[in-house]
Design an enzyme around this catalytic site. Structure first.
Site, short mmCIF file in Angstrom:
data_model
loop_
_atom_site.label_atom_id
_atom_site.label_comp_id
_atom_site.label_asym_id
_atom_site.label_seq_id
_atom_site.Cartn_x
_atom_site.Cartn_y
_atom_site.Cartn_z
CG HIS A 193 -1.77 1.15 1.46
ND1 HIS A 193 -3.13 1.12 1.34
CD2 HIS A 193 -1.47 2.43 1.82
CE1 HIS A 193 -3.63 2.31 1.60
NE2 HIS A 193 -2.65 3.14 1.89
CD GLU A 194 1.71 3.55 3.71
OE1 GLU A 194 1.92 4.61 3.11
OE2 GLU A 194 0.70 3.33 4.41
CG HIS A 231 0.37 6.10 -0.57
ND1 HIS A 231 -0.73 6.70 -1.13
CD2 HIS A 231 -0.09 5.44 0.53
CE1 HIS A 231 -1.81 6.42 -0.40
NE2 HIS A 231 -1.45 5.65 0.61
ZN LIG Z 1 -2.47 5.07 2.38
#
Ligand SMILES: [Zn+2]
Length: 375
Positions: free
Chosen positions: A68-69, A72
């Site tokens: 997830h990170e 980003h």
């Molecule tokens: Zn996030």
């Protein structure tokens, strides 16, 4: 925000680090999966296997958060934002940014990438589990896959709550920002919603504790406190920037800074410069030419016994462009640079000439005076 982080590995140039607090979570997750979740969802498996499933589930959670990170970070880097890496800590993960996004579109895409990647991961685990059920895979494997599906959906949904600093709050901010073109106003609204959501979680936490769900309740409570504090500090930082905007850097330059010659030993430097003047950072100048700079950060990496025989000149060369700023910059640019590097002093240079030094403290002093006089 973080203390001593453990460096784990590097992923496409992003350093993945772990705050020791994450270990607490890992243990809690393994325990609650092995003792509660898996025995309930997949009854009738030998207890020993539940522990393996617990460990696999915690490892899967770790991978899901990093994934997830990572998305980003990847999108942010695509738009030229400097990223400091990914850190896992007690409330999950964070992709640390050196700077705020420069336009609403960047922020929107960057924020949306995380939850979207979690949904993609959830779909993959769901497909895997469905396929596994058809092919009669063993139940522990299917159990862990179902857990991963569920966890990734939770990750996506929780992060999409429009409460800054959650991803949903960033999405909200980017939309407001695009609508009115006012970054500060958008941040104010999004972080107010963030604070409000924090209070909601705190209240839910207290209610849960009163109902006897102590661990769950404490958890909501702590996450609520955390969101409130980040939302508040983001807003404060923005007000600081507002107050310093347009202040020319020249106002803050100390034009006669203490400098060190390159040929003294590290030992002499520590005694005669760091301990005497109490700065962490000194420019190194040789006959009017700037050689570089030395800070406590570089010195800490040199073993103590080598201090007498090594000169600071060799350390100074590693001190790079990120510690310097041009004399025509403004105070906000200096603040951003300091925020990026964590340094509290920057060298103001022109070519290889040192013009002076700017210190965070001087900027904050002006800020305090402005607050006092102008409110
Ligand atoms: Zn996030």
């Amino acid at each position: 925000m973080f203390g001593n982080r453990i460096r784990l590995f590097s992923l496409f140039g992003f350093e993945v680090r772990m705050d020791p607090s994450w270990l607490v979570i890992a243990v809690l997750v393994v325990w609650s999966l092995a003792k509660g979740y898996f025995p309930y969802m997949q009854p009738g498996i030998p207890p020993r296997i539940y522990w393996f499933m617990g460990v696999a589930g915690a490892a899967g959670l770790f991978i899901s958060i990093v994934f997830h990170e990572f998305w980003h970070s990847l999108v942010a880097r695509q738009f030229g934002l400097p990223m400091k890496g990914i850190t896992l800590f007690i409330f999950g993960g964070v992709a640390e940014m050196g700077e705020e996004p420069t336009n609403p579109k960047t922020e929107f895409l960057m924020a949306a990438a995380g939850p979207l990647s979690s949904l993609v991961l959830a779909a993959l685990f769901y497909a895997g589990s469905t396929m596994g059920k058809g092919m009669q895979w063993s139940r522990p494997i299917i159990g862990v896959m179902d857990y991963m599906t569920y966890m990734n959906i939770i990750l996506a949904v929780f992060n999409l709550v429009p409460a800054f600093p959650l991803d949903g709050g960033r999405i909200l901010r980017s939309i407001l920002w695009a609508w009115k073109g006012d970054f500060r106003w958008a941040t104010k609204i999004a972080s107010t919603v963030g604070s409000g959501f924090g209070i909601f979680l705190i209240v839910m936490g207290v209610l849960n504790v009163l109902r006897g769900n102590f661990i769950g309740g404490m958890w909501w409570f702590l996450i609520g406190m955390f969101l409130r504090s980040v939302a508040g500090s983001t807003n404060r930082r923005l007000q600081t920037r507002k107050a310093l905007e347009g202040e020319p850097l020249s106002r803050f330059i100390n034009r006669n800074p203490v400098t060190a010659p390159p040929d003294i030993s590290i030992e002499t430097f520590v005694e005669d410069y760091i301990y005497r003047h109490h700065y962490k950072f000194f420019p190194v100048v040789d006959n009017g030419h700037l050689v570089g700079c030395v800070s406590t950060k570089e010195i800490k990496e040199i073993p103590r016994e080598e201090w007498p025989r090594r000169s600071i000149g060799e350390l100074a060369r590693n001190c790079s462009a990120e510690n310097t700023i041009a004399p025509d910059a403004d105070a906000v640019e200096a603040l951003s640079a300091m925020n990026r590097t964590g340094a509290s002093r920057l060298m103001v240079t022109q070519g290889d000439r040192l013009i002076g030094v700017v210190a965070l403290k001087d900027m904050l002093d002006l800020l305090a005076l402005k607050m006092e006089l102008e409110g």
